[in-house]
Write an enzyme that holds these catalytic residues in place. Structure first.
Site, PDB file in Angstrom:
ATOM      1  N   GLY A 232      36.751 -13.704  -8.282  1.00  0.00           N
ATOM      2  CA  GLY A 232      38.059 -14.024  -8.865  1.00  0.00           C
ATOM      3  C   GLY A 232      38.022 -14.802 -10.173  1.00  0.00           C
ATOM      4  O   GLY A 232      39.073 -15.155 -10.706  1.00  0.00           O
TER       5      GLY A 232
ATOM      6  N   ARG B 139      40.638 -23.774   2.565  1.00  0.00           N
ATOM      7  CA  ARG B 139      40.788 -22.393   3.036  1.00  0.00           C
ATOM      8  C   ARG B 139      40.708 -22.260   4.552  1.00  0.00           C
ATOM      9  O   ARG B 139      41.415 -21.456   5.149  1.00  0.00           O
ATOM     10  CB  ARG B 139      39.699 -21.531   2.424  1.00  0.00           C
ATOM     11  CG  ARG B 139      39.918 -21.296   0.980  1.00  0.00           C
ATOM     12  CD  ARG B 139      38.743 -20.622   0.384  1.00  0.00           C
ATOM     13  NE  ARG B 139      39.068 -20.241  -0.971  1.00  0.00           N
ATOM     14  CZ  ARG B 139      38.236 -19.625  -1.778  1.00  0.00           C
ATOM     15  NH1 ARG B 139      37.023 -19.321  -1.366  1.00  0.00           N
ATOM     16  NH2 ARG B 139      38.603 -19.292  -2.982  1.00  0.00           N
TER      17      ARG B 139
ATOM     18  N   GLU C  38      24.426 -17.624  -2.809  1.00  0.00           N
ATOM     19  CA  GLU C  38      24.974 -17.535  -1.446  1.00  0.00           C
ATOM     20  C   GLU C  38      23.906 -17.282  -0.385  1.00  0.00           C
ATOM     21  O   GLU C  38      24.157 -17.450   0.808  1.00  0.00           O
ATOM     22  CB  GLU C  38      26.065 -16.458  -1.407  1.00  0.00           C
ATOM     23  CG  GLU C  38      27.064 -16.689  -0.282  1.00  0.00           C
ATOM     24  CD  GLU C  38      28.228 -15.709  -0.295  1.00  0.00           C
ATOM     25  OE1 GLU C  38      28.667 -15.293  -1.385  1.00  0.00           O
ATOM     26  OE2 GLU C  38      28.699 -15.369   0.811  1.00  0.00           O
TER      27      GLU C  38
ATOM     28  N   ALA D 175      31.475 -21.641  -5.795  1.00  0.00           N
ATOM     29  CA  ALA D 175      30.325 -20.741  -5.630  1.00  0.00           C
ATOM     30  C   ALA D 175      29.696 -20.369  -6.974  1.00  0.00           C
ATOM     31  O   ALA D 175      28.475 -20.258  -7.079  1.00  0.00           O
ATOM     32  CB  ALA D 175      30.727 -19.480  -4.884  1.00  0.00           C
TER      33      ALA D 175
HETATM   34  C1  LIG Z   1      36.084 -10.833  -3.939  1.00  0.00           C
HETATM   35  C2  LIG Z   1      35.433 -12.175  -4.116  1.00  0.00           C
HETATM   36  C3  LIG Z   1      36.025 -13.122  -4.957  1.00  0.00           C
HETATM   37  C4  LIG Z   1      35.398 -14.360  -5.134  1.00  0.00           C
HETATM   38  N1  LIG Z   1      35.948 -15.249  -6.021  1.00  0.00           N
HETATM   39  C5  LIG Z   1      35.290 -16.406  -6.287  1.00  0.00           C
HETATM   40  C6  LIG Z   1      35.738 -17.260  -7.333  1.00  0.00           C
HETATM   41  O1  LIG Z   1      36.714 -16.982  -8.029  1.00  0.00           O
HETATM   42  N2  LIG Z   1      35.038 -18.398  -7.562  1.00  0.00           N
HETATM   43  C7  LIG Z   1      33.928 -18.733  -6.857  1.00  0.00           C
HETATM   44  O2  LIG Z   1      33.330 -19.785  -7.119  1.00  0.00           O
HETATM   45  N3  LIG Z   1      33.468 -17.908  -5.878  1.00  0.00           N
HETATM   46  C8  LIG Z   1      34.100 -16.760  -5.591  1.00  0.00           C
HETATM   47  N4  LIG Z   1      33.597 -15.896  -4.656  1.00  0.00           N
HETATM   48  C9  LIG Z   1      32.279 -16.184  -4.079  1.00  0.00           C
HETATM   49  C10 LIG Z   1      31.181 -15.819  -5.073  1.00  0.00           C
HETATM   50  O3  LIG Z   1      31.575 -14.711  -5.824  1.00  0.00           O
HETATM   51  C11 LIG Z   1      29.853 -15.511  -4.390  1.00  0.00           C
HETATM   52  O4  LIG Z   1      29.496 -16.562  -3.555  1.00  0.00           O
HETATM   53  C12 LIG Z   1      28.799 -15.330  -5.484  1.00  0.00           C
HETATM   54  O5  LIG Z   1      29.129 -14.197  -6.250  1.00  0.00           O
HETATM   55  C13 LIG Z   1      27.423 -15.177  -4.899  1.00  0.00           C
HETATM   56  O6  LIG Z   1      26.546 -14.969  -5.974  1.00  0.00           O
HETATM   57  P1  LIG Z   1      25.054 -14.590  -5.682  1.00  0.00           P
HETATM   58  O7  LIG Z   1      24.398 -14.377  -6.988  1.00  0.00           O
HETATM   59  O8  LIG Z   1      24.467 -15.574  -4.752  1.00  0.00           O
HETATM   60  O9  LIG Z   1      25.141 -13.234  -4.846  1.00  0.00           O
HETATM   61  P2  LIG Z   1      25.785 -11.759  -5.220  1.00  0.00           P
HETATM   62  O10 LIG Z   1      26.591 -11.867  -6.438  1.00  0.00           O
HETATM   63  O11 LIG Z   1      26.400 -11.283  -4.001  1.00  0.00           O
HETATM   64  O12 LIG Z   1      24.467 -10.974  -5.595  1.00  0.00           O
HETATM   65  C14 LIG Z   1      23.484 -10.677  -4.637  1.00  0.00           C
HETATM   66  C15 LIG Z   1      22.918  -9.316  -4.932  1.00  0.00           C
HETATM   67  O13 LIG Z   1      21.732  -9.118  -4.168  1.00  0.00           O
HETATM   68  C16 LIG Z   1      21.693  -7.766  -3.773  1.00  0.00           C
HETATM   69  N5  LIG Z   1      20.805  -7.626  -2.622  1.00  0.00           N
HETATM   70  C17 LIG Z   1      20.997  -8.050  -1.348  1.00  0.00           C
HETATM   71  N6  LIG Z   1      19.957  -7.705  -0.555  1.00  0.00           N
HETATM   72  C18 LIG Z   1      19.079  -7.056  -1.354  1.00  0.00           C
HETATM   73  C19 LIG Z   1      17.829  -6.423  -1.105  1.00  0.00           C
HETATM   74  N7  LIG Z   1      17.295  -6.353   0.115  1.00  0.00           N
HETATM   75  N8  LIG Z   1      17.187  -5.842  -2.158  1.00  0.00           N
HETATM   76  C20 LIG Z   1      17.726  -5.844  -3.406  1.00  0.00           C
HETATM   77  N9  LIG Z   1      18.936  -6.388  -3.671  1.00  0.00           N
HETATM   78  C21 LIG Z   1      19.595  -7.000  -2.666  1.00  0.00           C
HETATM   79  C22 LIG Z   1      23.142  -7.451  -3.451  1.00  0.00           C
HETATM   80  O14 LIG Z   1      23.407  -6.067  -3.474  1.00  0.00           O
HETATM   81  C23 LIG Z   1      23.867  -8.198  -4.566  1.00  0.00           C
HETATM   82  O15 LIG Z   1      24.102  -7.382  -5.684  1.00  0.00           O
HETATM   83  C24 LIG Z   1      34.208 -14.667  -4.437  1.00  0.00           C
HETATM   84  C25 LIG Z   1      33.641 -13.728  -3.574  1.00  0.00           C
HETATM   85  C26 LIG Z   1      34.238 -12.486  -3.423  1.00  0.00           C
HETATM   86  C27 LIG Z   1      33.611 -11.488  -2.500  1.00  0.00           C
END
Ligand SMILES: Cc1cc2nc3c(=O)[nH]c(=O)nc-3n(C[C@H](O)[C@H](O)[C@H](O)COP(=O)(O)OP(=O)(O)OC[C@H]3O[C@@H](n4cnc5c(N)ncnc54)[C@H](O)[C@@H]3O)c2cc1C
Length: 526
Positions: A111, A354, A491, A506
């Site tokens: 978002g 939340r 995450e 996040a």
């Molecule tokens: C719809 C939505 C809206 C949100 N809005 C907000 C917001 O406005 N503000 C905020 O702070 N947080 C928000 N959040 C939470 C936040 O977006 C997430 O916590 C954050 O994006 C996580 O980032 P990340 O880099 O840890 O993981 P992700 O962005 O989820 O990236 C992880 C990636 O790893 C890949 N992956 C997983 N397993 C494997 C594997 N075995 N091999 C290769 N690749 C793999 C996945 O496909 C994914 O692309 C929101 C979440 C959602 C779903």
């Protein structure tokens, strides 16, 4: 399938150009088909998890590596991109492995809300929204998670959030809207929004920095195992399913897990919280599954707080989608948005966290609740273009009067009019006897139309649990010892947000600890 240590798998997978976002084969890849780095050929790999075929106890370490990079990053969201950008910026050769056909994970659909107590644009001062500090952000975050989060890690998140934001502005061209919101569980107006109003604003900024630094990205590359020889040894590399066979990639300096949460992993989330069954919608992308946490556990990593799984209270009741309109109820509390149940009555303090709002929604016994706001508030929460698009798609409902709005959403007009008049009275009196909401001067009276409504209901959103890490973003094992050369951020980690993540925390979590993981991994000796 043949044992991967027996064969030289022809690697003809594609790299993504970070510039264009298109895929294209790279020459360097062909050149590095079989790096042939010898490991203890034939040695058994450490594996504490024997429950699946992939996690067979008979797995052997690869005899040869198909490729080799200083730093291997799993996942292309905020955490993975920030880590890759920093590691490559320090001169490491870096590859990001992403299993999905598009980059960005949950990050790119997010978002666009980012909490920082200050920023180089001095938005809070410009908008005269009072004071704030790293300490207050930290305290709100710890309190919002019922003090289950690590104070040490939360302090880093809060103090470094502005630096990561400024870095994306300066180095990645990130642009912010001229507004700050006070969102559920926060005591201050500190929630920034990028101009795009979705996470893509940040992922694109990070992607640009990572690409400029020389990091490579590969899509459709699913990691299916982490190689580690024994409980004292370092992580060595990963096994990757390219869709055309499995290859083994060596991580010479470090492996960074940035693979996101497991909200979409129904089986896994029900192990930890059986109540979150398939009757719940989910806001996450399909790839938000927890196999990387499993693989890390199988080589000795500790996972904590796994049962803390958050519901987003404002998702579309039918589909669970968290689209641009579904962010308005989240951005609104600081500007006086009102939540009502299907009977038209308030049911919660709109400034609540939340988890509290979600529980209160479920307790209404209905199937949806609504946010009520007006044009003036909409201007604080988003753009006219977003509103028009939301109306066209039937997500927002608009009317000139509250009574007319009630009719359009199937609520008794007299009840909704009375609720809104009462709430207006509370704002004037600066006191909310019904739910004890902290009334601020920024809250807007719902007196002048047009008025808007949007339906909202809880959907599985964020998994607060995950791998236990320290302040250097190193993954700890079940004895609390660092697993050499293994880092994690975003995450996939647990222990920062406690029972409940505050909205907007996040992105700073993932970018701040992604950067730390990237910098530290690059400084490991190859
Ligand atoms: C719809 C939505 C809206 C949100 N809005 C907000 C917001 O406005 N503000 C905020 O702070 N947080 C928000 N959040 C939470 C936040 O977006 C997430 O916590 C954050 O994006 C996580 O980032 P990340 O880099 O840890 O993981 P992700 O962005 O989820 O990236 C992880 C990636 O790893 C890949 N992956 C997983 N397993 C494997 C594997 N075995 N091999 C290769 N690749 C793999 C996945 O496909 C994914 O692309 C929101 C979440 C959602 C779903």
């Amino acid at each position: 399938m043949k044992e991967c240590n027996d064969v030289e798998v022809k690697q003809d997978q594609e790299d993504i150009s970070m510039e264009t976002g298109k895929t294209g084969r790279r020459d360097f890849l062909k050149a590095s088909l079989v790096v042939g780095l010898a490991t203890a050929s034939g040695a058994l790999a450490l594996n504490l998890g024997v429950s699946t075929a992939e996690a067979s106890s008979q797995r052997k370490l690869p005899g040869k590596w198909n490729e080799s990079f200083d730093v291997v990053v799993i996942g292309s969201g905020f955490a993975g991109l920030a880590a890759a950008a920093e590691a490559a910026g320090k001169g490491a050769s870096v590859v990001i492995l992403e299993k999905m056909p598009v980059y960005g994970g949950n990050s790119i659909i997010n978002g666009g809300e980012y909490n920082a107590w200050t920023d180089e644009l001095h938005l809070r001062e410009k908008l005269k929204l009072g004071d704030d500090s790293a300490e207050t952000h930290k305290n709100d975050t710890l309190k919002g998670g019922d003090f289950f989060g690590s104070a040490e890690l939360v302090e880093i998140l809060a103090s470094d959030a502005p630096k990561a934001l400024n870095w994306m502005i300066d180095e990645g061209g990130l642009k912010l809207r001229d507004v700050l919101n006070r969102t559920g569980g926060h005591s201050k107006y500190r929630t920034h929004t990028c101009v795009e109003g979705v996470g893509r604003g940040y992922t694109e900024a990070l992607r640009k920095i990572a690409e400029r630094s020389g990091a490579k990205m590969r899509l459709k590359s699913k990691v299916t195992w982490i190689w580690r020889k024994d409980v004292n040894g370092p992580v060595l590399g990963v096994e990757v399913d390219t869709g055309r066979g499995k290859v083994n990639i060596r991580a010479k300096k470090a492996l960074i897990l940035a693979s996101g949460g497991f909200g979409r992993d129904l089986e896994m989330r029900m192990i930890y919280n059986p109540s979150l069954d398939k009757s719940y919608n989910c806001t996450n992308q399909k790839g938000a599954t927890g196999e990387m946490i499993r693989y890390a556990q199988a080589i000795g990593a500790e996972a904590i707080h796994m049962a803390f799984i958050q519901l987003y209270p404002y998702a579309d009741p039918e589909t669970g989608i968290l689209d641009a309109p579904a962010v308005y109820p989240f951005r609104g509390p600081g500007y006086g948005i009102v939540y009502v149940d299907e009977k038209g009555k308030r049911f919660v303090n709109e400034l609540e966290r939340r988890d509290v709002v979600s529980r209160a929604e479920l307790a209404t016994g209905g199937k949806k609740t609504f946010s009520i706001f007006n044009e003036e508030m909409a201007g604080k929460m988003g753009t006219q273009e977003e509103v028009e698009k939301g109306l066209a798609r039937g997500r927002f409902v608009r009317a000139d009067t509250i009574a007319e709005l009630a009719g359009k959403i199937g609520i008794d007009a007299a009840v909704l009019v009375e609720t809104i008049q009462q709430h207006n009275g509370y704002l004037k009196d600066k006191k909310d006897p019904a739910f004890n909401k902290n009334i601020t001067p920024q809250m807007i009276l719902l007196e002048r139309g047009p008025f808007y409504a949007i339906a909202q209901w809880p959907a599985v959103h964020h998994t607060m649990g995950g791998l236990r890490t320290n302040k250097n973003a190193q993954v700890l094992d079940i004895w609390g010892k660092v697993i050499p050369r293994l880092y994690a951020a975003g995450e996939v980690t647990g222990g920062i947000h406690g029972t409940n993540r505050l909205g907007g925390n996040a992105i700073p979590d993932a970018t701040v600890f992604g950067r730390i993981a990237g910098i530290n991994s690059a400084s490991e000796r190859a």
